[in-house]
Design a protein around this motif. Structure first.
Motif, mmCIF file in Angstrom:
data_model
loop_
_atom_site.group_PDB
_atom_site.id
_atom_site.type_symbol
_atom_site.label_atom_id
_atom_site.label_comp_id
_atom_site.label_asym_id
_atom_site.label_seq_id
_atom_site.Cartn_x
_atom_site.Cartn_y
_atom_site.Cartn_z
ATOM 1 N N ASN A 5 0.901 -1.070 -0.002
ATOM 2 C CA ASN A 5 0.185 -0.338 0.147
ATOM 3 C C ASN A 5 0.839 1.496 0.431
ATOM 4 N N HIS A 6 0.693 2.201 -0.315
ATOM 5 C CA HIS A 6 0.872 3.613 -0.652
ATOM 6 C C HIS A 6 -0.036 4.936 -0.432
ATOM 7 N N GLU A 7 1.251 5.639 0.535
ATOM 8 C CA GLU A 7 0.353 7.121 0.863
ATOM 9 C C GLU A 7 1.258 8.327 -0.077
ATOM 10 N N TYR A 8 0.843 9.374 -0.271
ATOM 11 C CA TYR A 8 1.800 10.476 -0.477
ATOM 12 C C TYR A 8 1.884 11.733 0.679
ATOM 13 N N TRP A 9 3.010 11.927 0.406
ATOM 14 C CA TRP A 9 2.684 13.063 1.082
ATOM 15 C C TRP A 9 3.771 14.641 0.425
ATOM 16 N N PHE A 10 2.463 14.824 0.011
ATOM 17 C CA PHE A 10 3.616 16.809 -0.983
ATOM 18 C C PHE A 10 2.799 17.585 0.823
ATOM 19 N N ILE A 11 5.033 18.198 0.369
ATOM 20 C CA ILE A 11 4.915 19.282 1.369
ATOM 21 C C ILE A 11 5.082 20.844 0.735
ATOM 22 N N ASN A 12 3.870 21.648 0.850
ATOM 23 C CA ASN A 12 4.025 22.843 0.210
ATOM 24 C C ASN A 12 4.599 23.712 1.114
ATOM 25 N N ASP A 13 5.720 23.812 0.572
ATOM 26 C CA ASP A 13 6.745 24.988 1.201
ATOM 27 C C ASP A 13 6.480 26.209 1.091
ATOM 28 N N GLY A 14 5.580 26.602 1.446
ATOM 29 C CA GLY A 14 4.479 28.221 0.838
ATOM 30 C C GLY A 14 4.508 28.535 -0.810
ATOM 31 N N PHE B 60 2.871 25.060 4.608
ATOM 32 C CA PHE B 60 3.186 25.903 5.648
ATOM 33 C C PHE B 60 2.227 27.343 5.322
ATOM 34 N N SER B 61 2.677 27.921 6.349
ATOM 35 C CA SER B 61 2.550 29.483 6.818
ATOM 36 C C SER B 61 3.398 30.117 5.394
ATOM 37 N N ARG B 62 4.984 29.587 5.586
ATOM 38 C CA ARG B 62 5.389 30.216 4.220
ATOM 39 C C ARG B 62 6.598 29.887 3.885
ATOM 40 N N ASN B 63 7.459 30.600 3.103
ATOM 41 C CA ASN B 63 8.428 29.124 2.953
ATOM 42 C C ASN B 63 9.857 29.187 3.703
ATOM 43 N N PHE B 64 9.729 27.777 4.496
ATOM 44 C CA PHE B 64 10.508 27.250 5.541
ATOM 45 C C PHE B 64 11.835 27.338 4.989
ATOM 46 N N GLY B 65 12.004 26.588 2.879
ATOM 47 C CA GLY B 65 13.047 25.578 2.910
ATOM 48 C C GLY B 65 12.642 24.433 3.132
ATOM 49 N N LYS B 66 13.838 23.149 2.524
ATOM 50 C CA LYS B 66 13.813 22.539 1.821
ATOM 51 C C LYS B 66 14.249 21.621 2.891
ATOM 52 N N GLU B 67 14.717 22.068 3.922
ATOM 53 C CA GLU B 67 15.166 21.000 4.960
ATOM 54 C C GLU B 67 14.138 20.726 5.473
#
Length: 308
Positions: A36-45, A69-76
């Motif tokens: 089974n699989h799931e995606y976690w897309f992280i929108n970095d602002g 995110f509430s703003r851009n925090f960076g890829k890390e």
């Protein structure tokens, strides 16, 4: 049946989201009988329609999850958020631009399942890029591996598949200043690296400028090595020795040949040299103090505005 969580950091990638999802779904469909699989897309602002594209996928597929995110925090920070929230026996990290080939996933799974690896990472063997960037990238890995006790493979990507135990070990590292390539190596465990030829982005343009890459490289060196501090110490010692030798030279010449130093240019040069060395060493020390300052604030690595 095993579960796979896929972490996908995104920043202004509205053109790539759909292409990426279709490409990865083809791979998951081939192994859906066992995983089974799931995606976690992280929108970095993102400032474009990246979040809207992710929400469209969420409506069409219940396996899609996202954090915005509430703003851009960076890829890390985006990777950290993904690791903290993704569920599954295996966790993968993959860039949305498809420079990391999804077709490697089955092979990565096989190494973990059949050969008991804890992590399978990827190394890019060839890629069309600016010669200056290529030289700086190669130099960075040589420098950091010389300075640090942790070996980081040259041209290693963030693209990797990890066991739950491995991910939990990475999550346990709570520092604010994060350099994931170093952290992945630092936790240890049995790791396999796969090599592949680099490919162009599926869509859009890179968001990493040369300055950002240099800054990121400097952060990696500071986070995983105290050699620059030791170098500053030895440079200071060398500067003192040179200054003492210079003074002895002036005194001996005055005793043997008479007269003092002719003119002020030599004096100014010595002062500027010593001052430059001091400022250089203070700059190195300042970077480390700055890192300590950020750590001491105990601020969160990111702030979540929306999560589904």
């Amino acid at each position: 049946m095993k579960n796979i969580g896929l972490i996908v950091p995104c920043y202004n990638e509205e053109q790539s989201i759909g292409i990426f999802y279709d490409a990865v779904e083809k791979v998951f469909n081939d192994i859906k009988e066992n995983y089974n699989h799931e995606y976690w897309f992280i929108n970095d602002g993102s400032s474009d329609n990246t979040l809207d594209k992710i929400k469209e996928l969420k409506k069409a597929d219940d396996n899609v999850h996202f954090i915005s995110f509430s703003r851009n925090f960076g890829k890390e920070a985006a990777m950290s958020a993904g690791l903290n929230n993704a569920q599954g026996d295996y966790i993968a990290v993959m860039d949305v631009d498809l420079q990391d080939p999804p077709s490697l996933l089955p092979k990565m799974i096989k190494y973990i399942r059949d050969e008991n690896y804890d992590c399978v990472g990827c190394i890019q063997t060839s890629r069309k890029q600016n010669p200056i960037r290529a030289f700086l990238s190669s130099s960075f890995y040589k420098v950091i591996n010389w300075m640090s006790d942790v070996e980081i493979k040259q041209n290693v990507r963030d693209y990797r598949l990890m066991t739950r135990q491995y991910v939990d070990a990475v999550i346990s590292l709570k520092e604010y200043n994060r350099f994931s390539k170093g952290m992945f190596s630092w936790v240890g465990f049995k790791t396999k690296y796969l090599e592949y030829k680099g490919v162009s982005r599926a869509a859009g343009e890179t968001h990493w400028s040369l300055y950002q890459l240099l800054e990121y490289s400097l952060e990696g060196i500071i986070d995983f090595s105290d050699v620059p501090l030791k170098m500053a110490t030895w440079i200071g010692v060398l500067s003192c020795i040179i200054s003492i030798l210079g003074m002895l030279f002036v005194v001996i010449r005055a005793l043997l040949f008479g007269g003092a130093v002719a003119g002020w240019p030599s004096l100014v040069s010595i002062i500027l040299f010593i001052g430059g060395v001091q400022l250089f060493c203070l700059g190195i020390l300042g970077n480390y103090v700055g890192k300590i300052h950020l750590e001491s604030k105990h601020r969160p690595q990111y702030i979540i505005k929306e999560k589904k």
